[in-house]
Design a protein around this motif. Structure first.
Motif, PDB file in Angstrom:
ATOM      1  N   LEU A 144       0.809  -1.221   0.000  1.00  0.00           N
ATOM      2  CA  LEU A 144       0.000   0.000   0.000  1.00  0.00           C
ATOM      3  C   LEU A 144       0.844   1.273   0.000  1.00  0.00           C
ATOM      4  CD1 LEU A 144      -2.878  -1.033   2.434  1.00  0.00           C
ATOM      5  CD2 LEU A 144      -2.926  -0.930  -0.069  1.00  0.00           C
ATOM      6  N   THR A 145       2.050   1.193   0.524  1.00  0.00           N
ATOM      7  CA  THR A 145       2.921   2.371   0.546  1.00  0.00           C
ATOM      8  C   THR A 145       3.934   2.360  -0.596  1.00  0.00           C
ATOM      9  OG1 THR A 145       4.401   1.286   2.131  1.00  0.00           O
ATOM     10  CG2 THR A 145       2.670   2.733   3.032  1.00  0.00           C
ATOM     11  N   ALA A 146       3.999   1.262  -1.351  1.00  0.00           N
ATOM     12  CA  ALA A 146       4.966   1.117  -2.450  1.00  0.00           C
ATOM     13  C   ALA A 146       4.887   2.221  -3.504  1.00  0.00           C
ATOM     14  CB  ALA A 146       4.802  -0.250  -3.109  1.00  0.00           C
ATOM     15  N   PRO A 147       3.689   2.727  -3.859  1.00  0.00           N
ATOM     16  CA  PRO A 147       3.658   3.782  -4.882  1.00  0.00           C
ATOM     17  C   PRO A 147       4.500   5.000  -4.497  1.00  0.00           C
ATOM     18  CG  PRO A 147       1.466   2.893  -4.576  1.00  0.00           C
ATOM     19  CD  PRO A 147       2.334   2.294  -3.502  1.00  0.00           C
ATOM     20  N   PHE A 148       4.569   5.308  -3.220  1.00  0.00           N
ATOM     21  CA  PHE A 148       5.354   6.464  -2.796  1.00  0.00           C
ATOM     22  C   PHE A 148       6.811   6.099  -2.541  1.00  0.00           C
ATOM     23  CE2 PHE A 148       1.011   7.779  -2.091  1.00  0.00           C
ATOM     24  CZ  PHE A 148       1.023   8.963  -2.794  1.00  0.00           C
ATOM     25  N   ALA A 149       7.047   4.897  -2.061  1.00  0.00           N
ATOM     26  CA  ALA A 149       8.433   4.440  -1.912  1.00  0.00           C
ATOM     27  C   ALA A 149       9.104   4.378  -3.286  1.00  0.00           C
ATOM     28  CB  ALA A 149       8.466   3.082  -1.224  1.00  0.00           C
ATOM     29  N   ALA A 150       8.354   3.976  -4.302  1.00  0.00           N
ATOM     30  CA  ALA A 150       8.888   3.854  -5.660  1.00  0.00           C
ATOM     31  C   ALA A 150       9.302   5.193  -6.257  1.00  0.00           C
ATOM     32  CB  ALA A 150       7.866   3.168  -6.565  1.00  0.00           C
ATOM     33  N   VAL A 151       8.701   6.281  -5.789  1.00  0.00           N
ATOM     34  CA  VAL A 151       9.049   7.605  -6.319  1.00  0.00           C
ATOM     35  C   VAL A 151       9.974   8.367  -5.373  1.00  0.00           C
ATOM     36  CG1 VAL A 151       6.992   7.797  -7.775  1.00  0.00           C
ATOM     37  CG2 VAL A 151       6.928   8.687  -5.431  1.00  0.00           C
ATOM     38  N   GLY A 152      10.517   7.660  -4.388  1.00  0.00           N
ATOM     39  CA  GLY A 152      11.528   8.253  -3.524  1.00  0.00           C
ATOM     40  C   GLY A 152      11.060   8.877  -2.227  1.00  0.00           C
ATOM     41  N   VAL A 153       9.812   8.693  -1.861  1.00  0.00           N
ATOM     42  CA  VAL A 153       9.313   9.245  -0.603  1.00  0.00           C
ATOM     43  C   VAL A 153       9.763   8.343   0.541  1.00  0.00           C
ATOM     44  CG1 VAL A 153       7.232   9.768   0.744  1.00  0.00           C
ATOM     45  CG2 VAL A 153       7.326  10.342  -1.676  1.00  0.00           C
ATOM     46  N   ASP A 154      10.224   8.949   1.621  1.00  0.00           N
ATOM     47  CA  ASP A 154      10.624   8.203   2.815  1.00  0.00           C
ATOM     48  C   ASP A 154       9.352   7.822   3.579  1.00  0.00           C
ATOM     49  OD1 ASP A 154      12.198   7.059   4.810  1.00  0.00           O
ATOM     50  OD2 ASP A 154      12.475   8.961   5.865  1.00  0.00           O
ATOM     51  N   VAL A 155       8.942   6.569   3.423  1.00  0.00           N
ATOM     52  CA  VAL A 155       7.703   6.075   4.039  1.00  0.00           C
ATOM     53  C   VAL A 155       8.015   5.635   5.463  1.00  0.00           C
ATOM     54  CG1 VAL A 155       5.899   4.336   3.886  1.00  0.00           C
ATOM     55  CG2 VAL A 155       6.801   5.357   1.807  1.00  0.00           C
ATOM     56  N   PRO A 156       7.178   6.034   6.445  1.00  0.00           N
ATOM     57  CA  PRO A 156       7.412   5.589   7.827  1.00  0.00           C
ATOM     58  C   PRO A 156       7.399   4.066   7.915  1.00  0.00           C
ATOM     59  CG  PRO A 156       5.698   7.269   7.746  1.00  0.00           C
ATOM     60  CD  PRO A 156       6.013   6.884   6.321  1.00  0.00           C
ATOM     61  N   GLY A 157       8.166   3.534   8.846  1.00  0.00           N
ATOM     62  CA  GLY A 157       8.189   2.086   9.050  1.00  0.00           C
ATOM     63  C   GLY A 157       6.852   1.593   9.561  1.00  0.00           C
ATOM     64  N   ALA A 158       6.613   0.322   9.379  1.00  0.00           N
ATOM     65  CA  ALA A 158       5.347  -0.291   9.806  1.00  0.00           C
ATOM     66  C   ALA A 158       5.373  -0.595  11.284  1.00  0.00           C
ATOM     67  CB  ALA A 158       5.077  -1.553   8.997  1.00  0.00           C
ATOM     68  N   THR A 159       5.171   0.427  12.106  1.00  0.00           N
ATOM     69  CA  THR A 159       5.104   0.264  13.544  1.00  0.00           C
ATOM     70  C   THR A 159       3.744   0.739  14.022  1.00  0.00           C
ATOM     71  OG1 THR A 159       6.089   2.429  13.895  1.00  0.00           O
ATOM     72  CG2 THR A 159       7.589   0.559  13.893  1.00  0.00           C
ATOM     73  N   PRO A 160       3.224   0.174  15.109  1.00  0.00           N
ATOM     74  CA  PRO A 160       1.917   0.624  15.608  1.00  0.00           C
ATOM     75  C   PRO A 160       1.900   2.104  15.912  1.00  0.00           C
ATOM     76  CG  PRO A 160       2.613  -1.395  16.705  1.00  0.00           C
ATOM     77  CD  PRO A 160       3.783  -0.925  15.888  1.00  0.00           C
TER      78      PRO A 160
END
Length: 162
Positions: A144-160
């Motif tokens: 679900l976060t891959a579209p933004f990771a793919a364009v270079g956005v630093d996506v927060p880690g999957a933590t609660p």
């Protein structure tokens, strides 16, 4: 539909006491309006993520949307459905994303017709994942976060987040 014993269908509110807009009256208890008016606060990670993706250039948002469309058949739809947010959380995220992108609607639609709507969709899906990562598997979160990771956005880690 059954109501609790404290519900009084004869009770109506006068102007200024919970009356609905226009001439309609409401027989719901006043406490119902207090509950509906409760506001939630976005957690820091989600707010930062929305602020980051909302200012991406139109070509980057278009690339993120196109990437998301490609992932739908790879489990993106199922991953999105796995998210468990309350109605108020969904509404809060929807409002935050819409408010962030609305000033850019003309710019986005000039780049590609319909991009404003496309951007809202892909941003909201990713923001929902960032808000409630604990409801997803690691693979679903990444999808679900891959579209933004793919364009270079630093996506927060999957933590609660709660």
């Amino acid at each position: 539909m059954s109501h609790s014993s404290s519900f009084n269908p004869e009770r109506t509110f006068s102007r200024g006491q919970g009356r609905l807009p226009g001439d309609a009256t409401c027989s719901a208890p006043l406490s119902t309006f207090r509950i509906l008016k409760k506001e939630l606060d976005l957690d820091t990670a989600t707010a930062r993520f929305i602020a980051t993706i909302a200012v991406l250039p139109p070509e980057t948002l278009a690339a993120a949307f196109d990437h998301a469309v490609g992932l739908r058949r790879q489990g993106g739809r199922e991953a999105s459905r796995a998210l468990r947010l309350s109605a108020s959380e969904n509404s809060e995220l929807d409002h935050a994303v819409r408010s962030a992108l609305l000033p850019r609607s003309e710019e986005l639609n000039l780049y590609r017709p319909g991009l404003h709507s496309d951007a809202k969709s892909v941003c909201l899906i990713a923001a929902r994942a960032v808000r409630k990562p604990a409801t997803l598997s690691a693979a679903q979160y990444a999808l679900l976060t891959a579209p933004f990771a793919a364009v270079g956005v630093d996506v927060p880690g999957a933590t609660p987040t709660d």
